[in-house]
Design a protein around this motif. Structure first.
Motif, PDB file in Angstrom:
ATOM      1  N   CYS A  43      49.069  33.373  37.824  1.00  0.00           N
ATOM      2  CA  CYS A  43      47.743  32.982  37.829  1.00  0.00           C
ATOM      3  C   CYS A  43      47.701  32.150  39.164  1.00  0.00           C
ATOM      4  O   CYS A  43      48.451  31.437  39.749  1.00  0.00           O
ATOM      5  CB  CYS A  43      47.347  31.824  36.758  1.00  0.00           C
ATOM      6  SG  CYS A  43      48.619  30.748  36.467  1.00  0.00           S
ATOM      7  N   ILE A  44      46.431  32.140  39.675  1.00  0.00           N
ATOM      8  CA  ILE A  44      46.039  31.561  41.017  1.00  0.00           C
ATOM      9  C   ILE A  44      44.862  30.996  40.891  1.00  0.00           C
ATOM     10  O   ILE A  44      43.789  31.693  40.748  1.00  0.00           O
ATOM     11  CB  ILE A  44      46.012  32.713  42.273  1.00  0.00           C
ATOM     12  CG1 ILE A  44      47.390  33.415  42.122  1.00  0.00           C
ATOM     13  CG2 ILE A  44      45.905  32.051  43.343  1.00  0.00           C
ATOM     14  CD1 ILE A  44      47.620  34.666  43.037  1.00  0.00           C
ATOM     15  N   GLY A  94      48.937  27.802  41.697  1.00  0.00           N
ATOM     16  CA  GLY A  94      49.265  29.020  41.022  1.00  0.00           C
ATOM     17  C   GLY A  94      50.804  29.049  40.865  1.00  0.00           C
ATOM     18  O   GLY A  94      51.478  28.371  41.594  1.00  0.00           O
ATOM     19  N   TRP A 152      43.872  35.907  37.133  1.00  0.00           N
ATOM     20  CA  TRP A 152      45.268  35.937  36.520  1.00  0.00           C
ATOM     21  C   TRP A 152      45.659  37.401  36.094  1.00  0.00           C
ATOM     22  O   TRP A 152      45.020  38.231  36.162  1.00  0.00           O
ATOM     23  CB  TRP A 152      45.224  35.094  35.115  1.00  0.00           C
ATOM     24  CG  TRP A 152      44.490  35.598  33.953  1.00  0.00           C
ATOM     25  CD1 TRP A 152      43.274  35.013  33.565  1.00  0.00           C
ATOM     26  CD2 TRP A 152      44.830  36.809  33.144  1.00  0.00           C
ATOM     27  NE1 TRP A 152      42.936  35.651  32.692  1.00  0.00           N
ATOM     28  CE2 TRP A 152      43.561  36.883  32.358  1.00  0.00           C
ATOM     29  CE3 TRP A 152      45.755  37.660  33.150  1.00  0.00           C
ATOM     30  CZ2 TRP A 152      43.200  37.766  31.241  1.00  0.00           C
ATOM     31  CZ3 TRP A 152      45.454  38.703  31.849  1.00  0.00           C
ATOM     32  CH2 TRP A 152      44.434  38.769  31.194  1.00  0.00           C
TER      33      TRP A 152
END
Ligand code: FAD
Length: 400
Positions: free
Chosen positions: A219-220, A207, A229
């Protein structure tokens, strides 16, 4: 402690109110939880629960954390980028076990934040509350709380209490009974967020957050292959629309990969849009006689640290601890400790979140260049540690 039954009225069945009602009920309080809505409704996509929040939930019921854990642990957030994709700051992986080996929390079970869906979190917290305690469709219209006793009024009914917990959110009606001076205000930006399920999410290795001018995108990846996100835009940007009619993909069309791909992979009806508000200044006290403020009613903060709900959970646990051995007549004397434990911590985090948001939202080209330059001078691991240090919190009851 007196053996007399102690009565608590909790107003608001959000994260904070559910957790407080659950924690107090487990300590033997007779609890009435009043929620104005006809059902418990979770608004929003996902929520990051940091290790401090998981420790708070575990202090109420360790099994509740097991129910939350799934395959949606958040994976690494490795750094900060520019819209063209260049890294401003990037955390280098440390040799296994070397970093932070002596820091609080490293030795316990909670080192990874969880991304939970709000409905799932509400279900788990609701199970902590006895069914007979929950009163839906019941709006608190006022409270009289003094040293001798308290009563919460709704349309048509009155609930006497030894302790009243105002967990009624950022626009709390009960807050004026504690500090009439506090106001909500706009934070000057709008957010969008969504969870993309594994089947439609682009593959993401790690991310990152990207800072442009008055715009951010984060974002992860989730352990199950999905992606969470979020995006922001300053109100001052001419492309902002108060009615929500912005062209979201267009705002980020020329940003680095995977930003446009993530937006393209998200059906519009999965995206939650929120104009951010905060409480500022925060109340001068969280306590008056038998009435306490908890969660967003006490300290609604901008989401820049992802700590708002985490702090509501901490509040709930600390409140239950400070009144654990207080008899009905001793509640007013016990509550100042709650104010002492919670106000300084939450005020500090609210300020930190606000500052981070203001820095991230800088629009002026010169200001943004200077910001980016300064960020690139700070060692990334140091910056990352200062952002995650609040998550080492532990409940007072278990501190040595
Ligand atoms: C975009 C965004 C992203 C976020 N991300 C995160 C994150 O990742 N991690 C995190 O920890 N936090 C996050 N937060 C913050 C988090 O959502 C809040 O801090 C948290 O939900 C507050 O919970 P609460 O129980 O205090 O208040 P609320 O959730 O607002 O609950 C208040 C409840 O009280 C009820 N109520 C109100 N008035 C009355 C009345 N008079 N009588 C009876 N009932 C009443 C309401 O109906 C509601 O159910 C985010 C916030 C936003 C806006």
């Amino acid at each position: 402690m007196s053996t007399q039954q102690r009565r608590a009225v909790v107003v608001g069945a959000g994260v904070g109110g559910l957790a407080a009602a659950g924690a107090l009920a487990r300590d033997g309080w007779q609890v009435d939880l009043l929620e104005r809505r006809p059902q418990i409704r979770a608004v929003g996509a996902g929520l990051s629960l940091w290790p401090n929040a998981l420790r708070a939930i575990a202090a109420i019921d360790p099994a509740a954390v097991d129910q939350l854990r799934g395959r949606n642990e958040l994976q690494d957030m490795v750094g900060l980028r520019r819209p063209d994709g260049r890294w401003l700051s990037r955390v280098e992986p440390s040799p296994a076990g070397a970093e932070d080996a002596d820091s609080a929390g490293a030795a316990d079970a909670f080192t990874v934040p969880l991304m939970v869906t709000r409905p799932k979190l509400y279900d788990v917290l609701r199970d902590l509350v006895p069914a007979e305690s929950l009163h839906l469709g019941r709006t608190a219209t006022g409270v009289d709380a003094g040293p001798a006793g308290a009563v919460v009024r709704t349309d048509g009914e009155e609930y006497p209490a030894d302790l009243v917990v105002a967990a009624d959110g950022i626009h709390s009606r009960l807050r004026t009974s504690v500090d009439p001076r506090t106001r909500t205000r706009g934070a000057g930006y709008v957010t969008w967020r969504a969870l993309i399920p594994p089947e439609s999410a682009p593959a993401l290795v790690s991310g990152s957050e990207t800072w442009g001018r008055g715009q951010r995108f984060g974002c992860i990846p989730l352990a199950d292959g999905g992606v969470y996100w979020y995006a922001t835009l300053a109100h001052a940007d001419p492309r902002y629309r108060a009615d929500g009619a912005e062209d979201l993909p267009g705002l980020f069309a020329d940003w680095h990969d995977p930003v446009p791909r993530l937006l393209g992979a998200t059906p519009p009806d999965r995206i939650i849009r929120t104009d951010i508000e905060l409480l500022w200044p925060l109340p001068r006290t969280f306590v008056r006689d038998r009435l306490v403020l908890l969660g967003d009613a006490a300290h609604a903060m901008t989401p820049d640290l992802g700590q708002g709900a985490c702090q509501a959970l901490e509040d709930a646990v600390e409140l239950a601890t400070v009144v654990r051995s207080a008899g009905p007549g001793e509640v007013p004397a016990a509550l100042p400790e709650y104010d002492r434990l919670r106000r300084a911590r939450t005020t500090g985090l609210a300020r930190q979140a606000r500052v981070l948001g203001l820095i991230g939202q800088v629009r002026n080209p010169l200001g943004a260049r200077l910001r980016d330059r300064l960020i690139s001078l700070v060692p990334a691991n140091k910056a990352s540690r200062s952002l995650t240090s609040p998550t080492t919190w532990e409940p007072t009851g278990v501190r040595s």
